[in-house]
Design a protein around this motif. Structure first.
Motif, mmCIF file in Angstrom:
data_model
loop_
_atom_site.group_PDB
_atom_site.id
_atom_site.type_symbol
_atom_site.label_atom_id
_atom_site.label_comp_id
_atom_site.label_asym_id
_atom_site.label_seq_id
_atom_site.Cartn_x
_atom_site.Cartn_y
_atom_site.Cartn_z
ATOM 1 N N ASN A 40 0.860 -1.184 0.000
ATOM 2 C CA ASN A 40 0.000 0.000 0.000
ATOM 3 C C ASN A 40 0.892 1.228 0.000
ATOM 4 O O ASN A 40 1.956 1.226 0.628
ATOM 5 C CB ASN A 40 -0.900 0.029 1.225
ATOM 6 C CG ASN A 40 -1.860 -1.131 1.256
ATOM 7 O OD1 ASN A 40 -2.341 -1.572 0.228
ATOM 8 N ND2 ASN A 40 -2.131 -1.645 2.434
ATOM 9 N N THR A 71 -2.061 8.853 -6.407
ATOM 10 C CA THR A 71 -3.240 8.279 -5.765
ATOM 11 C C THR A 71 -4.324 9.342 -5.623
ATOM 12 O O THR A 71 -4.075 10.530 -5.767
ATOM 13 C CB THR A 71 -2.864 7.709 -4.385
ATOM 14 O OG1 THR A 71 -2.299 8.734 -3.580
ATOM 15 C CG2 THR A 71 -1.875 6.566 -4.513
ATOM 16 N N CYS A 74 -8.337 11.787 -0.123
ATOM 17 C CA CYS A 74 -9.315 11.369 0.883
ATOM 18 C C CYS A 74 -10.431 12.401 1.004
ATOM 19 O O CYS A 74 -10.164 13.597 1.088
ATOM 20 C CB CYS A 74 -8.647 11.227 2.246
ATOM 21 S SG CYS A 74 -7.489 9.870 2.352
ATOM 22 N N GLN A 85 -4.796 9.313 -0.477
ATOM 23 C CA GLN A 85 -5.489 8.109 -0.018
ATOM 24 C C GLN A 85 -4.585 6.897 -0.221
ATOM 25 O O GLN A 85 -3.909 6.778 -1.246
ATOM 26 C CB GLN A 85 -6.779 7.934 -0.816
ATOM 27 C CG GLN A 85 -7.605 6.764 -0.397
ATOM 28 C CD GLN A 85 -8.936 6.736 -1.138
ATOM 29 O OE1 GLN A 85 -9.327 7.702 -1.777
ATOM 30 N NE2 GLN A 85 -9.621 5.636 -1.049
ATOM 31 N N TRP A 86 -4.570 5.988 0.761
ATOM 32 C CA TRP A 86 -3.804 4.746 0.620
ATOM 33 C C TRP A 86 -4.342 3.941 -0.552
ATOM 34 O O TRP A 86 -5.550 3.815 -0.735
ATOM 35 C CB TRP A 86 -3.886 3.917 1.897
ATOM 36 C CG TRP A 86 -3.100 4.487 3.023
ATOM 37 C CD1 TRP A 86 -3.588 5.210 4.077
ATOM 38 C CD2 TRP A 86 -1.690 4.421 3.214
ATOM 39 N NE1 TRP A 86 -2.560 5.588 4.914
ATOM 40 C CE2 TRP A 86 -1.383 5.110 4.401
ATOM 41 C CE3 TRP A 86 -0.648 3.843 2.489
ATOM 42 C CZ2 TRP A 86 -0.081 5.232 4.886
ATOM 43 C CZ3 TRP A 86 0.645 3.968 2.975
ATOM 44 C CH2 TRP A 86 0.919 4.651 4.155
ATOM 45 N N THR A 87 -3.440 3.394 -1.358
ATOM 46 C CA THR A 87 -3.785 2.625 -2.545
ATOM 47 C C THR A 87 -2.963 1.338 -2.555
ATOM 48 O O THR A 87 -1.779 1.358 -2.219
ATOM 49 C CB THR A 87 -3.479 3.445 -3.821
ATOM 50 O OG1 THR A 87 -4.245 4.652 -3.760
ATOM 51 C CG2 THR A 87 -3.840 2.688 -5.076
ATOM 52 N N SER A 88 -3.577 0.235 -2.937
ATOM 53 C CA SER A 88 -2.889 -1.046 -3.003
ATOM 54 C C SER A 88 -2.403 -1.306 -4.425
ATOM 55 O O SER A 88 -3.092 -0.966 -5.395
ATOM 56 C CB SER A 88 -3.852 -2.159 -2.576
ATOM 57 O OG SER A 88 -3.182 -3.401 -2.614
#
Length: 114
Positions: A40, A71, A74, A85-88
């Protein structure tokens, strides 16, 4: 979300650019093939002056494997007041790392102080 600010007085006098790389210790992949890496990350930033990349080491040479995509933000539109925002992401590792006992991975981040 998360934020990063290297400090300095960008816009007023000068910009303090940071150029960081974090790298893993040696990873013994001598028993593995067809490998992937999943992690992430956040990269909400300004174009190429703020950029994150993913690197690999095959025991001899460091090579960039991926220029990580920016990314989303939020909680709304990306208007400069929101955090990333956290992204995988999942990446396929190249054949040069298969059955290789001297693998390392790394992340590089450049930021122009904004």
């Amino acid at each position: 979300g998360a934020s990063y600010n290297a400090g300095g007085l960008c816009g007023s006098f000068f910009c303090v650019e940071s150029n960081w790389r974090a790298e893993s210790p040696i990873i013994d992949c001598s028993l593995y093939h067809l490998m992937t890496v999943k992690f992430n990350y956040i990269e909400f930033a300004s174009g190429t002056v703020d950029d994150a990349t993913f690197w690999i080491y095959d025991g001899t040479t460091w090579s960039q494997l991926d220029a990580l995509a920016k990314t989303a933000c939020c909680g709304g539109p990306c208007n400069g007041n929101r955090q990333g925002q956290w992204t995988s992401i999942t990446l396929n590792l190249p054949a040069s790392l298969e059955y290789n006992p001297n693998v390392k991975i790394g992340f590089k981040w450049t930021n122009n102080d904004d």
